[in-house]
Motif scaffolding. Structure first.
Motif, PDB file in Angstrom:
ATOM      1  N   UNK A 140       0.830  -1.207   0.000  1.00 41.53           N
ATOM      2  CA  UNK A 140       0.000   0.000   0.000  1.00 41.53           C
ATOM      3  C   UNK A 140       0.863   1.255   0.000  1.00 41.53           C
ATOM      4  N   UNK A 141       2.044   1.160   0.619  1.00 41.07           N
ATOM      5  CA  UNK A 141       2.948   2.299   0.631  1.00 41.07           C
ATOM      6  C   UNK A 141       3.803   2.360  -0.635  1.00 41.07           C
ATOM      7  N   UNK A 142       4.211   1.187  -1.144  1.00 44.66           N
ATOM      8  CA  UNK A 142       5.135   1.154  -2.276  1.00 44.66           C
ATOM      9  C   UNK A 142       4.464   1.474  -3.609  1.00 44.66           C
ATOM     10  N   UNK A 143       3.274   0.950  -3.846  1.00 40.05           N
ATOM     11  CA  UNK A 143       2.675   1.052  -5.172  1.00 40.05           C
ATOM     12  C   UNK A 143       2.382   2.493  -5.581  1.00 40.05           C
ATOM     13  N   UNK A 144       1.783   3.334  -4.727  1.00 37.78           N
ATOM     14  CA  UNK A 144       1.606   4.736  -5.149  1.00 37.78           C
ATOM     15  C   UNK A 144       2.929   5.421  -5.463  1.00 37.78           C
ATOM     16  N   UNK A 145       3.973   5.099  -4.711  1.00 45.83           N
ATOM     17  CA  UNK A 145       5.285   5.682  -4.983  1.00 45.83           C
ATOM     18  C   UNK A 145       5.852   5.147  -6.298  1.00 45.83           C
ATOM     19  N   UNK A 146       5.547   3.884  -6.584  1.00 45.40           N
ATOM     20  CA  UNK A 146       6.003   3.287  -7.847  1.00 45.40           C
ATOM     21  C   UNK A 146       5.387   4.027  -9.029  1.00 45.40           C
ATOM     22  N   UNK A 147       4.066   4.208  -9.025  1.00 45.26           N
ATOM     23  CA  UNK A 147       3.387   4.890 -10.127  1.00 45.26           C
ATOM     24  C   UNK A 147       3.917   6.306 -10.265  1.00 45.26           C
ATOM     25  N   UNK A 148       4.087   6.986  -9.144  1.00 47.30           N
ATOM     26  CA  UNK A 148       4.592   8.364  -9.160  1.00 47.30           C
ATOM     27  C   UNK A 148       6.008   8.425  -9.716  1.00 47.30           C
ATOM     28  N   UNK A 149       6.888   7.526  -9.247  1.00 50.09           N
ATOM     29  CA  UNK A 149       8.280   7.537  -9.703  1.00 50.09           C
ATOM     30  C   UNK A 149       8.386   7.225 -11.186  1.00 50.09           C
ATOM     31  N   UNK A 150       7.579   6.271 -11.666  1.00 57.19           N
ATOM     32  CA  UNK A 150       7.628   5.913 -13.084  1.00 57.19           C
ATOM     33  C   UNK A 150       7.150   7.061 -13.964  1.00 57.19           C
ATOM     34  N   UNK A 151       6.072   7.714 -13.580  1.00 52.54           N
ATOM     35  CA  UNK A 151       5.538   8.819 -14.391  1.00 52.54           C
ATOM     36  C   UNK A 151       6.523   9.975 -14.417  1.00 52.54           C
ATOM     37  N   UNK A 152       7.114  10.312 -13.280  1.00 54.96           N
ATOM     38  CA  UNK A 152       8.095  11.403 -13.240  1.00 54.96           C
ATOM     39  C   UNK A 152       9.294  11.066 -14.120  1.00 54.96           C
ATOM     40  N   UNK A 153       9.770   9.832 -14.038  1.00 59.09           N
ATOM     41  CA  UNK A 153      10.926   9.431 -14.837  1.00 59.09           C
ATOM     42  C   UNK A 153      10.627   9.515 -16.329  1.00 59.09           C
ATOM     43  N   UNK A 154       9.441   9.071 -16.750  1.00 61.59           N
ATOM     44  CA  UNK A 154       9.091   9.135 -18.170  1.00 61.59           C
ATOM     45  C   UNK A 154       8.907  10.579 -18.612  1.00 61.59           C
ATOM     46  N   UNK A 155       8.341  11.430 -17.756  1.00 57.57           N
ATOM     47  CA  UNK A 155       8.227  12.852 -18.086  1.00 57.57           C
ATOM     48  C   UNK A 155       9.612  13.470 -18.313  1.00 57.57           C
ATOM     49  N   UNK A 156      10.564  13.150 -17.443  1.00 54.68           N
ATOM     50  CA  UNK A 156      11.898  13.719 -17.573  1.00 54.68           C
ATOM     51  C   UNK A 156      12.616  13.166 -18.808  1.00 54.68           C
ATOM     52  N   UNK A 157      12.437  11.880 -19.091  1.00 54.94           N
ATOM     53  CA  UNK A 157      13.047  11.310 -20.291  1.00 54.94           C
ATOM     54  C   UNK A 157      12.441  11.937 -21.548  1.00 54.94           C
TER      55      UNK A 157
END
Length: 304
Positions: free
Chosen positions: A226-243
């Motif tokens: 429950x703690x990891x998954x929201x951070x996972x989605x957030x981290x992936x979206x930020x990384x793709x935005x920056x790429x």
């Protein structure tokens, strides 16, 4: 100066003005690529690590149950597509390639009996769909480069809520992200990534994933997820935005370099034509003078 020569001179001045604009845009994009790439390198390890952490939790716990881990979710029949495009033009095929990939993905989903729901980042994608009377479900435009992390968190909060909501009019079963992957200054790839469900997502690094030992979860595996998954989605979206932003700068640099070269070619072309027209005018004037002198000599008259 003849009329034809004046036209060529005017075109030369226009091409020189455009060349200055293109060269300035090329230099600006080139100066921003390194900073954008540094941001990508800073966020990618965290995104990869949290991806492996979720895989470890799911692998070593038989009691884990989370909606994002379900291999096939079919509640509303709606699939979200987050499309990342440029906010400004003069970036070559950057935005058209992303839009084309999103349209192909949407057609594939329709063939599977699913309804695509568009989430769009950037003016280019937003105007593409609005011009065709297919306004996106949500759009984020305009945006600034230094605000991309905050923008990624906002997008992650919106899509996570709609992935988990029980309202069938808003619920989406899965989420795809269409953006660009920054390889080098000269190589960027358009890609479609399935973020949710998580079963088809792997870490970006090409290195072999380490072997995880057995873990003891505190208080339990479900709470950890429950703690990891929201951070996972957030981290992936930020990384793709920056790429995607780094890819946009690289694409803009190449496009402006090509435009600068084309402007230089036009300047050389019109300079040659102007010189030819000038030479023709001089030749015509000399011919008229010689012809007039011959006419006077033939008539037997002399100038006083």
């Amino acid at each position: 100066m003849g009329a034809q020569q004046r036209v060529y001179k005017q075109r030369i001045r226009s091409a020189q003005g455009m060349k200055k604009i293109f060269k300035a845009q090329e230099m600006i994009a080139a100066s921003r690529i390194s900073k954008a790439h540094a941001r990508v390198l800073a966020t990618t390890p965290y995104a990869d690590a949290i991806t492996r952490a979720i895989g470890s939790v799911a692998t070593h716990s038989d009691e884990v149950a989370h909606p994002f881990l379900q291999a096939e979710r079919s509640i509303s029949g709606r699939s979200g597509i987050l499309l990342i495009t440029a906010d400004r033009g003069m970036a070559g095929a950057y935005s058209p390639n992303a839009i084309r990939a999103a349209e192909q993905l949407a057609n594939t989903l329709r063939d599977q009996g699913k309804e695509p729901v568009m989430y769009v980042v950037g003016r280019k994608g937003d105007s593409y769909y609005r011009f065709r009377d297919r306004a996106p479900h949500r759009s984020w435009t305009p945006y600034k480069e230094h605000e991309l992390p905050d923008l990624g968190r906002e997008i992650a909060a919106v899509v996570t809520e709609e992935l988990l909501t029980e309202d069938l009019d808003r619920h989406i079963d899965e989420l795809f992200v269409v953006g660009h992957r920054f390889e080098t200054r000269f190589v960027q790839q358009t890609r479609s990534t399935r973020l949710v469900p998580l079963g088809l997502v792997e870490a970006e690094t090409a290195e072999a994933a380490p072997t995880f030992p057995l873990y003891a979860f505190t208080p339990d595996a479900d709470t950890v997820l429950e703690e990891l998954i929201p951070r996972y989605v957030e981290a992936r979206i930020i990384n793709i935005l920056l790429q995607s932003m780094a890819s946009e700068h690289a694409s803009r640099q190449r496009a402006m370099k090509t435009a600068t070269d084309n402007a230089e070619t036009q300047i050389d072309k019109f300079t040659r034509l102007a010189n030819t027209a000038r030479q023709a005018e001089i030749t015509q004037e000399i011919t008229e003078i010689v012809g007039g002198a011959n006419a006077l000599a033939g008539s037997g008259r002399t100038e006083r």
